[in-house]
Design a protein around this motif. Structure first.
Motif, short mmCIF file in Angstrom:
data_model
loop_
_atom_site.label_atom_id
_atom_site.label_comp_id
_atom_site.label_asym_id
_atom_site.label_seq_id
_atom_site.Cartn_x
_atom_site.Cartn_y
_atom_site.Cartn_z
N ASN A 251 2.57 -14.37 13.63
CA ASN A 251 1.44 -15.00 12.93
C ASN A 251 1.20 -14.33 11.59
O ASN A 251 1.13 -13.09 11.53
CB ASN A 251 0.16 -14.87 13.76
N PRO A 252 1.05 -15.11 10.53
CA PRO A 252 0.69 -14.48 9.26
C PRO A 252 -0.70 -13.87 9.37
O PRO A 252 -1.62 -14.48 9.91
CB PRO A 252 0.72 -15.64 8.26
N VAL A 253 -0.82 -12.65 8.87
CA VAL A 253 -2.08 -11.91 8.90
C VAL A 253 -2.69 -11.85 7.51
O VAL A 253 -3.89 -11.91 7.34
CB VAL A 253 -1.84 -10.49 9.46
N GLY A 254 -1.82 -11.69 6.50
CA GLY A 254 -2.29 -11.58 5.13
C GLY A 254 -1.12 -11.53 4.18
O GLY A 254 0.03 -11.66 4.59
N TYR A 255 -1.46 -11.34 2.93
CA TYR A 255 -0.39 -11.32 1.93
C TYR A 255 -0.83 -10.58 0.69
O TYR A 255 -2.02 -10.27 0.51
CB TYR A 255 0.05 -12.73 1.57
N PHE A 256 0.15 -10.28 -0.15
CA PHE A 256 -0.15 -9.80 -1.49
C PHE A 256 0.87 -10.38 -2.45
O PHE A 256 2.01 -10.68 -2.08
CB PHE A 256 -0.21 -8.27 -1.59
N GLU A 257 0.39 -10.59 -3.65
CA GLU A 257 1.21 -11.16 -4.71
C GLU A 257 1.17 -10.18 -5.88
O GLU A 257 0.08 -9.75 -6.28
CB GLU A 257 0.62 -12.50 -5.11
N LEU A 258 2.33 -9.81 -6.38
CA LEU A 258 2.44 -8.90 -7.51
C LEU A 258 2.96 -9.63 -8.73
O LEU A 258 3.78 -10.53 -8.61
CB LEU A 258 3.40 -7.75 -7.19
N SER A 259 2.47 -9.21 -9.89
CA SER A 259 2.96 -9.74 -11.16
C SER A 259 3.22 -8.57 -12.09
O SER A 259 2.38 -7.67 -12.22
CB SER A 259 1.93 -10.69 -11.77
#
Length: 180
Positions: A83-91
């Motif tokens: 199950n997806p719990v969370g995420y992060f996106e980097l730039s």
């Protein structure tokens, strides 16, 4: 729509030695290496819908795809038991890496995943040859967001205050979410 004061806090870390990692919470964290607008839009609305993340909700499929196809944008997903719990996106711009988006799905709050996921976001930002890692949060984000950033070693370098028209309640992850 009522006018709401939004206080945005900007934080930075100027050395990888500044990271104060959280212990492993059992998350499996993988980079989403194939640009997938469906995945990113799901994560954006599932995590941010409760916190008035509105900017990307009107993006078309093509806008998402164009954004995700940039060489300077990367996404990681944390999961438990599939199950997806969370995420992060980097730039990345030059040698500054911003944690553009970070968060957990609400049913996974309070289980120790936020500190660990943020620790991994910071590690991945530094591994991307950063000389500075930064992030911003505001008073509409989760109640522990600012404390989590500071606990991982970020320091505040700026704060802004602006008034915005916002709906009386957040949009949530989908229409009708308040009734569940």
């Amino acid at each position: 729509m009522p006018q709401v004061e939004i206080i945005t806090t900007y934080l930075e870390m100027r050395s990888s030695d500044g990271l104060m990692p959280s212990s492993d919470s059992g998350l499996n964290i993988l980079e989403a290496t194939v640009p997938c607008p469906e995945l990113n839009r799901f994560l954006y609305s599932a995590v941010g819908g409760h916190y008035y993340w509105l900017g990307r909700l009107t993006w078309s499929y093509q806008q998402w795809l164009d954004y995700l196809n940039q060489d300077n944008v990367r996404t990681w997903v944390g999961s438990v038991g599939g199950n997806p719990v969370g995420y992060f996106e980097l730039s990345r711009e030059n040698h500054d890496v911003e944690i553009i988006y970070f968060g957990l799905l609400s049913q996974f709050h309070g289980q120790g995943h936020g500190g660990y996921l943020l620790s991994e976001a910071i590690r991945n930002a530094w591994a991307w040859q950063a000389t500075r890692v930064w992030v911003h949060t505001n008073n509409l984000d989760g109640p522990y967001a600012l404390r989590n950033y500071q606990s991982r070693g970020f320091t505040i370098y700026d704060e802004t205050r602006e008034f915005h028209d916002l709906p009386e309640t957040s949009v949530g992850p989908w229409p009708g979410w308040q009734s569940t």
